[in-house]
Design an enzyme around this catalytic site. Structure first.
Site, PDB file in Angstrom:
ATOM      1  CD  GLU A  22      -2.918  -1.177   2.312  1.00 32.06           C
ATOM      2  OE1 GLU A  22      -2.606  -0.565   3.366  1.00 32.06           O
ATOM      3  OE2 GLU A  22      -3.954  -1.853   2.191  1.00 32.06           O
ATOM      4  CD  GLU A  76      -7.573  -1.901  10.171  1.00 34.40           C
ATOM      5  OE1 GLU A  76      -6.694  -1.058   9.898  1.00 34.40           O
ATOM      6  OE2 GLU A  76      -8.749  -1.581  10.379  1.00 34.40           O
ATOM      7  CB  ILE A 106      -6.199 -17.767  -1.073  1.00 37.90           C
ATOM      8  CG1 ILE A 106      -5.402 -19.032  -1.399  1.00 37.90           C
ATOM      9  CG2 ILE A 106      -6.039 -17.409   0.403  1.00 37.90           C
ATOM     10  CD1 ILE A 106      -3.896 -18.882  -1.253  1.00 37.90           C
ATOM     11  CG  ASN A 143      -5.803  -2.714  -4.202  1.00 37.42           C
ATOM     12  OD1 ASN A 143      -5.673  -3.456  -5.174  1.00 37.42           O
ATOM     13  ND2 ASN A 143      -5.546  -3.095  -2.966  1.00 37.42           N
ATOM     14  CB  SER A 161      -8.422  -5.008  -3.812  1.00 35.43           C
ATOM     15  OG  SER A 161      -7.211  -5.642  -3.476  1.00 35.43           O
ATOM     16  CE1 TYR A 175     -11.830  -7.166  -0.996  1.00 34.61           C
ATOM     17  CE2 TYR A 175     -11.366  -4.885  -1.509  1.00 34.61           C
ATOM     18  CZ  TYR A 175     -11.032  -6.060  -0.867  1.00 34.61           C
ATOM     19  OH  TYR A 175      -9.905  -6.117  -0.094  1.00 34.61           O
TER      20      TYR A 175
END
Length: 192
Positions: A36, A92, A105, A133, A136, A140
């Protein structure tokens, strides 16, 4: 609480951390910080993690292992929704080593988190994601998650809080930036 979760991926085991796993957890915290572009922000120590996880029970940590070798982690804790009147599960951090991504995974971790949340009566599973990102975000969206674009995450560091309690900066209505809306009935530092 189940200590280990089976997965549908050969060789992958997901389990709760035990005492002695603190160095591994810290390793993955540093890895996600590097990903990040925030490595300089990591100040956590193994002792901090031991206290938070095992003494204060402030969070829960799952380790992801591939034939016994750690390849990722997930840290979550509970929040509370006043609107729902129930606690929620807040993710988190989730990090998987780059060479282990793309084999399912992440889906297994979210399946487990959803099971935990529903078993514990949570109304929501929530997390944040950096706007840049894209991998990701696509993941999502593929899960069916919805971004809450009408909300902005706010933060005060410990130094910010100390200064605010000392009256610095003194954000009286005339000094408050014009773009900041103020609630007409409550100012947290004035109405104590």
């Amino acid at each position: 609480m189940t200590k280990e979760y089976p997965t549908n991926i050969a060789g992958i085991k997901i389990r709760f951390v035990t005492e002695g796993d603190e160095p591994t957890v810290l390793h993955f915290i540093k890895a996600i910080a590097e990903y990040e572009k925030m490595s300089e922000c990591v100040v956590a120590t193994e002792e901090d993690l031991h206290k938070a996880i095992f003494e204060q029970r402030a969070c829960n940590v799952l380790l992801i292992e591939h034939y016994g070798a750690p390849v990722g982690f997930c840290l979550y804790f509970h929040t509370f929704s006043t609107f729902c009147g129930r606690r929620n599960l807040y993710l988190e951090d989730l990090f998987i080593n780059e060479d282990m991504r793309g084999i399912g995974i992440g889906h297994e971790v979210f399946r487990i988190l959803m099971q935990i949340a529903l078993t514990e009566g949570c109304q929501r599973l929530e997390w944040v994601c950096l706007n840049w990102n894209e991998p990701s975000i696509r993941f999502y969206q593929g899960l069916g998650a919805t971004p809450l674009e009408e909300w902005t995450t706010w933060r005060m560091t410990s130094e910010d809080m100390k200064q605010a309690l000392e009256g610095k900066p003194d954000l009286t209505p005339s000094q408050t930036p014009a773009t900041t809306e103020r609630h007409p009935f409550f100012h947290p530092l004035r109405n104590q």
